[in-house]
Design a protein around this motif. Sequence first.
Motif, short mmCIF file in Angstrom:
data_model
loop_
_atom_site.label_atom_id
_atom_site.label_comp_id
_atom_site.label_asym_id
_atom_site.label_seq_id
_atom_site.Cartn_x
_atom_site.Cartn_y
_atom_site.Cartn_z
N PRO A 101 4.95 43.53 126.65
CA PRO A 101 4.03 42.45 127.01
C PRO A 101 2.78 42.39 126.16
O PRO A 101 2.13 41.34 126.07
N THR A 102 2.41 43.51 125.52
CA THR A 102 1.18 43.54 124.74
C THR A 102 1.40 43.21 123.26
O THR A 102 0.45 43.25 122.47
N LEU A 103 2.64 42.91 122.90
CA LEU A 103 2.95 42.54 121.52
C LEU A 103 3.34 41.07 121.44
O LEU A 103 3.90 40.51 122.40
N THR A 104 3.07 40.44 120.32
CA THR A 104 3.50 39.06 120.12
C THR A 104 5.02 38.99 119.96
O THR A 104 5.70 40.03 119.80
N VAL A 105 5.53 37.78 119.95
CA VAL A 105 6.97 37.57 119.75
C VAL A 105 7.42 38.20 118.44
O VAL A 105 8.40 38.96 118.40
N GLU A 106 6.70 37.91 117.36
CA GLU A 106 7.08 38.46 116.05
C GLU A 106 7.00 39.98 116.04
O GLU A 106 7.86 40.66 115.47
N GLU A 107 5.97 40.54 116.67
CA GLU A 107 5.82 41.99 116.71
C GLU A 107 6.94 42.63 117.52
O GLU A 107 7.44 43.71 117.16
N LYS A 137 2.77 34.05 119.85
CA LYS A 137 2.50 34.06 121.29
C LYS A 137 2.88 35.40 121.91
O LYS A 137 3.70 36.15 121.37
N PHE A 138 2.31 35.65 123.08
CA PHE A 138 2.66 36.83 123.86
C PHE A 138 3.70 36.45 124.90
O PHE A 138 3.81 35.28 125.29
N PRO A 139 4.51 37.43 125.38
CA PRO A 139 5.56 37.13 126.36
C PRO A 139 5.08 36.35 127.58
O PRO A 139 5.81 35.50 128.10
N SER A 140 3.85 36.62 128.05
CA SER A 140 3.33 35.92 129.22
C SER A 140 3.16 34.43 128.99
O SER A 140 3.04 33.66 129.95
N GLU A 141 3.16 34.01 127.74
CA GLU A 141 3.01 32.60 127.40
C GLU A 141 4.36 31.90 127.25
O GLU A 141 4.39 30.71 126.91
N LEU A 142 5.45 32.61 127.49
CA LEU A 142 6.79 32.08 127.30
C LEU A 142 7.51 31.88 128.63
O LEU A 142 7.22 32.56 129.61
#
Length: 235
Positions: A101-107, A137-142
């Motif tokens: 959850p603390t990493l972006t999609v790409e990360e 984006k971060f997972p919480s935004e998906l």
Amino acid sequence: MKKKCFIELKNVKKTYSKGTLEFNALDGVTLSITEGEFVVVLGPSGAGKSTLLNLLGGMDRPTSGDIFIGDREVSKLDDDELTEYRAKEVGFIFQFYNIMPTLTVEENVNLIKDVTKTTKKAKEVLDSVGLLEHAKKFPSELSGGEQQRVSIARAIMKNPKILLCDEPTGALDSKTGAEVLKLLRKLADENTTVILVTHNELFADIADRVIRIKNGKVESNNLNKKPKKINEVKW
């Protein structure tokens, strides 16, 4: 050109012990799967579906019997060889996305580079699953479906020969689940062998091969001569 047999199990047993009791999660399973097939494994809870995935993915070893995948006899690999096999040749997709959850999609997708160096480019993979515009984006935004696509992107980053999916649409609504299935179907059409375990009988309509398991035994292993397109199924 006729495709070759890619996965073969010969009289595979997996026995678990609890005290003096023994339980055969798989009980003499023999089956074969062709390279690049979209395979659906059906059966009730406790039938042995997840045990089968664990053995194919090198996360567990059979008690007896032989497992061949490609040119490897997976059932005879030592611990280091199994680690290499899992890292380079197998992709895993689960019902719950297992993304950070603390990493972006790409990360999140690039995490696979810590496991193996033989990876694709993250942006190309994200584009292939329709997530390139969400890379930062971060997972919480998906949405749930988008998060599952992140897990699929991470799995295919290593260009796996086999993709193992354990109820990958179980936490999704029917429309979103159908989109995920279309993506898995596309990967199979590109010659990745996709094996999906599920309770959902409707999945049998879209599979190239349907394997039914009950009480640790294969009840049937049949080719579907005319798989339906995913948008033809009433989910």
